[in-house]
Design a protein around this motif. Structure first.
Motif, PDB file in Angstrom:
ATOM      1  N   ARG A 109      -8.945   3.472  -4.480  1.00  0.00           N
ATOM      2  CA  ARG A 109      -8.153   2.276  -4.736  1.00  0.00           C
ATOM      3  C   ARG A 109      -8.676   1.117  -3.902  1.00  0.00           C
ATOM      4  O   ARG A 109      -9.073   1.315  -2.746  1.00  0.00           O
ATOM      5  CB  ARG A 109      -6.669   2.519  -4.385  1.00  0.00           C
ATOM      6  CG  ARG A 109      -5.910   3.338  -5.416  1.00  0.00           C
ATOM      7  CD  ARG A 109      -5.757   2.547  -6.714  1.00  0.00           C
ATOM      8  NE  ARG A 109      -5.089   3.315  -7.742  1.00  0.00           N
ATOM      9  CZ  ARG A 109      -3.774   3.306  -7.934  1.00  0.00           C
ATOM     10  NH1 ARG A 109      -3.008   2.573  -7.148  1.00  0.00           N
ATOM     11  NH2 ARG A 109      -3.251   4.034  -8.884  1.00  0.00           N
ATOM     12  N   GLN A 110      -8.672  -0.084  -4.470  1.00  0.00           N
ATOM     13  CA  GLN A 110      -9.037  -1.271  -3.715  1.00  0.00           C
ATOM     14  C   GLN A 110      -8.123  -1.411  -2.495  1.00  0.00           C
ATOM     15  O   GLN A 110      -6.962  -1.014  -2.524  1.00  0.00           O
ATOM     16  CB  GLN A 110      -8.939  -2.519  -4.586  1.00  0.00           C
ATOM     17  CG  GLN A 110      -9.938  -2.564  -5.730  1.00  0.00           C
ATOM     18  CD  GLN A 110     -11.366  -2.648  -5.238  1.00  0.00           C
ATOM     19  OE1 GLN A 110     -11.667  -3.338  -4.259  1.00  0.00           O
ATOM     20  NE2 GLN A 110     -12.278  -1.935  -5.914  1.00  0.00           N
ATOM     21  N   VAL A 111      -8.696  -1.973  -1.419  1.00  0.00           N
ATOM     22  CA  VAL A 111      -7.949  -2.083  -0.169  1.00  0.00           C
ATOM     23  C   VAL A 111      -6.615  -2.793  -0.364  1.00  0.00           C
ATOM     24  O   VAL A 111      -5.587  -2.375   0.186  1.00  0.00           O
ATOM     25  CB  VAL A 111      -8.801  -2.807   0.889  1.00  0.00           C
ATOM     26  CG1 VAL A 111      -7.964  -3.145   2.111  1.00  0.00           C
ATOM     27  CG2 VAL A 111      -9.979  -1.948   1.298  1.00  0.00           C
ATOM     28  N   ASP A 112      -6.626  -3.878  -1.138  1.00  0.00           N
ATOM     29  CA  ASP A 112      -5.409  -4.662  -1.301  1.00  0.00           C
ATOM     30  C   ASP A 112      -4.588  -4.263  -2.519  1.00  0.00           C
ATOM     31  O   ASP A 112      -3.611  -4.922  -2.859  1.00  0.00           O
ATOM     32  CB  ASP A 112      -5.755  -6.153  -1.394  1.00  0.00           C
ATOM     33  CG  ASP A 112      -6.737  -6.445  -2.531  1.00  0.00           C
ATOM     34  OD1 ASP A 112      -7.352  -5.477  -3.045  1.00  0.00           O
ATOM     35  OD2 ASP A 112      -6.897  -7.627  -2.900  1.00  0.00           O
ATOM     36  N   ALA A 113      -4.964  -3.165  -3.184  1.00  0.00           N
ATOM     37  CA  ALA A 113      -4.224  -2.739  -4.378  1.00  0.00           C
ATOM     38  C   ALA A 113      -2.974  -1.980  -3.970  1.00  0.00           C
ATOM     39  O   ALA A 113      -3.010  -1.165  -3.039  1.00  0.00           O
ATOM     40  CB  ALA A 113      -5.102  -1.868  -5.260  1.00  0.00           C
ATOM     41  N   PRO A 114      -1.849  -2.207  -4.641  1.00  0.00           N
ATOM     42  CA  PRO A 114      -0.628  -1.453  -4.325  1.00  0.00           C
ATOM     43  C   PRO A 114      -0.779   0.011  -4.715  1.00  0.00           C
ATOM     44  O   PRO A 114      -1.536   0.351  -5.632  1.00  0.00           O
ATOM     45  CB  PRO A 114       0.442  -2.156  -5.164  1.00  0.00           C
ATOM     46  CG  PRO A 114      -0.309  -2.761  -6.302  1.00  0.00           C
ATOM     47  CD  PRO A 114      -1.646  -3.168  -5.749  1.00  0.00           C
ATOM     48  N   VAL A 115      -0.066   0.863  -3.996  1.00  0.00           N
ATOM     49  CA  VAL A 115      -0.125   2.305  -4.281  1.00  0.00           C
ATOM     50  C   VAL A 115       1.242   2.854  -4.681  1.00  0.00           C
ATOM     51  O   VAL A 115       1.424   4.069  -4.736  1.00  0.00           O
ATOM     52  CB  VAL A 115      -0.666   3.076  -3.052  1.00  0.00           C
ATOM     53  CG1 VAL A 115      -2.099   2.694  -2.758  1.00  0.00           C
ATOM     54  CG2 VAL A 115       0.217   2.836  -1.833  1.00  0.00           C
ATOM     55  N   ASP A 116       2.182   1.949  -4.967  1.00  0.00           N
ATOM     56  CA  ASP A 116       3.525   2.412  -5.318  1.00  0.00           C
ATOM     57  C   ASP A 116       3.515   3.275  -6.571  1.00  0.00           C
ATOM     58  O   ASP A 116       4.260   4.252  -6.678  1.00  0.00           O
ATOM     59  CB  ASP A 116       4.464   1.217  -5.523  1.00  0.00           C
ATOM     60  CG  ASP A 116       4.718   0.453  -4.229  1.00  0.00           C
ATOM     61  OD1 ASP A 116       4.446   1.027  -3.160  1.00  0.00           O
ATOM     62  OD2 ASP A 116       5.165  -0.701  -4.296  1.00  0.00           O
ATOM     63  N   ASP A 117       2.658   2.919  -7.545  1.00  0.00           N
ATOM     64  CA  ASP A 117       2.607   3.710  -8.768  1.00  0.00           C
ATOM     65  C   ASP A 117       2.054   5.103  -8.500  1.00  0.00           C
ATOM     66  O   ASP A 117       2.456   6.086  -9.126  1.00  0.00           O
ATOM     67  CB  ASP A 117       1.751   2.999  -9.815  1.00  0.00           C
ATOM     68  CG  ASP A 117       0.315   2.804  -9.326  1.00  0.00           C
ATOM     69  OD1 ASP A 117       0.140   2.571  -8.115  1.00  0.00           O
ATOM     70  OD2 ASP A 117      -0.609   2.903 -10.157  1.00  0.00           O
ATOM     71  N   LEU A 118       1.137   5.195  -7.519  1.00  0.00           N
ATOM     72  CA  LEU A 118       0.536   6.483  -7.192  1.00  0.00           C
ATOM     73  C   LEU A 118       1.506   7.385  -6.439  1.00  0.00           C
ATOM     74  O   LEU A 118       1.522   8.608  -6.629  1.00  0.00           O
ATOM     75  CB  LEU A 118      -0.715   6.253  -6.345  1.00  0.00           C
ATOM     76  CG  LEU A 118      -1.560   7.480  -5.998  1.00  0.00           C
ATOM     77  CD1 LEU A 118      -2.202   8.047  -7.248  1.00  0.00           C
ATOM     78  CD2 LEU A 118      -2.618   7.109  -4.962  1.00  0.00           C
ATOM     79  N   LEU A 119       2.321   6.795  -5.583  1.00  0.00           N
ATOM     80  CA  LEU A 119       3.192   7.573  -4.696  1.00  0.00           C
ATOM     81  C   LEU A 119       4.632   7.632  -5.172  1.00  0.00           C
ATOM     82  O   LEU A 119       5.505   8.003  -4.401  1.00  0.00           O
ATOM     83  CB  LEU A 119       3.124   6.988  -3.282  1.00  0.00           C
ATOM     84  CG  LEU A 119       1.739   6.971  -2.638  1.00  0.00           C
ATOM     85  CD1 LEU A 119       1.796   6.380  -1.250  1.00  0.00           C
ATOM     86  CD2 LEU A 119       1.136   8.366  -2.611  1.00  0.00           C
TER      87      LEU A 119
END
Length: 353
Positions: free
Chosen positions: A239-249
């Motif tokens: 994932r890009q550094v500034d990309a959100p990870v809420d969808d992943l987690l």
């Protein structure tokens, strides 16, 4: 003497209805205080968890079936320290986690250690109940009690964890939450009950066996906690550094690794990759984006260079599988403990001549 009154030397009560009734009475007679205390504590624990579940659900409804806004009266009620509802739920969670230890110490250990200490075991086996029947009947009666009590506690704990996840910010894929949900409280309690019996049979002294249960419980707990994130191979994604990870987690996923390591320009791996998958060392990363006092500016530099993180995670759908893996491990330990008890009893029988 107190030895005679505290631990009857015969398997049958004089006016009892045969060997089965005598063993039931004997089990109650020798373990009544531990059983009553366990029942009282379990009742208080279930009542506390039920109260917390009802209160959290009521606040959830007051916030229109959504998480309560920060700073609202409901949010303050939930997060107040030191006795807000979330804080109380964490206390209860820890009590459920340590419940098997108490069961192993106060119900499991005395089954055979006290008989050895008071020298009543061989005399009890010289009556009309065989050692095998004496052993399995005692273990069966006490084991059924442990299963019944911990099943009620596990049901209340599982419900509270789900309510707390819906109302609060925590999720179900935490080590403490996993141990307090499903049937794990029952399985772990049965495991440490049998381990307590085995240590009492081998050591033949109550106090050393109790310390053995404490040491074993802490050791296994730390081992499971250490191995917990990787009991199954985690999934990975860039994932890009500034990309959100809420969808992943979302949906109770567990993040295993993927943080950025900022060190002093050495050869340590930084946790950041370029588009080709090359992982930068701390020194390379420092030359690419010189250290700044402002972490946000440093992060912007990483994003401008199109750097990405490699995230390893366990999806929430794996929680039942984690339950099975942990439960199977504790059941294997319980089976080994039962084998140890049986071998110890066989040796004791033979030594009686």
């Amino acid at each position: 003497m107190s030895l005679v009154t505290d631990a009857p030397v015969t398997a049958n009560r004089p006016d009892g209805p045969g060997p089965a009734g005598g063993l039931l009475w004997l089990t109650w007679r020798q373990h009544r205080w531990a059983l009553v205390s366990t029942l009282v504590l379990a009742t208080l624990l279930v009542g506390w968890m039920t109260y917390l579940s009802v209160e959290m659900t009521d606040l959830w409804h007051q916030c229109h079936n959504a998480r309560c806004p920060d700073g609202s009266s409901q949010d303050l009620r939930l997060g107040a320290r030191p006795f807000g509802l979330f804080r109380q739920a964490s206390y209860v969670e820890r009590l459920v986690q340590y419940m098997p230890l108490l069961i192993g110490m106060f119900i499991g250990v005395p089954v055979l250690s006290r008989e050895h200490e008071q020298r009543t075991l061989l005399l009890a086996w010289s009556q009309d109940v065989s050692p095998a029947r004496w052993l399995w009947t005692r273990l069966g009666l006490l084991g059924l009690f442990v299963v019944a009590v911990t099943t009620v506690v596990a049901a209340a704990s599982d419900h509270l964890e789900h309510v707390g996840t819906r109302v609060g910010q925590e999720d179900l894929f935490r080590y403490e939450a996993v141990l307090a949900t499903g049937i794990l409280p029952v399985v772990i309690s049965v495991c440490w009950f049998t381990v307590g019996v085995a240590l009492g049979a081998v050591v033949r002294r109550t106090l050393p066996a109790v310390f053995g249960v404490i040491g074993g419980f802490i050791g296994v707990m730390l081992l499971v906690q250490f191995k917990f994130p990787t009991l199954m191979p985690p999934l990975g994604v860039y994932r890009q550094v500034d990309a959100p990870v809420d969808d992943l987690l979302r949906d109770n996923a567990l993040l295993v690794s993927g943080g950025i390591i900022r060190t002093g320009g050495g050869d340590e791996l930084s946790g950041l990759f370029d588009a080709s998958g090359h992982q930068f060392t701390s020194g390379e990363l420092e030359r690419l984006c010189p250290p700044r006092l402002d972490p946000e500016a440093e992060l912007s530099c990483f994003a401008g260079q199109h750097l990405q993180r490699y995230l390893e995670y366990q999806p929430g759908s794996r929680i039942p599988e984690f339950h099975l893996i942990i439960g199977a491990g504790y059941l294997a330990l319980a089976a080994a403990a039962l084998l140890t008890v049986w071998l110890s009893v066989r040796r004791t029988k033979l030594s009686a001549g």
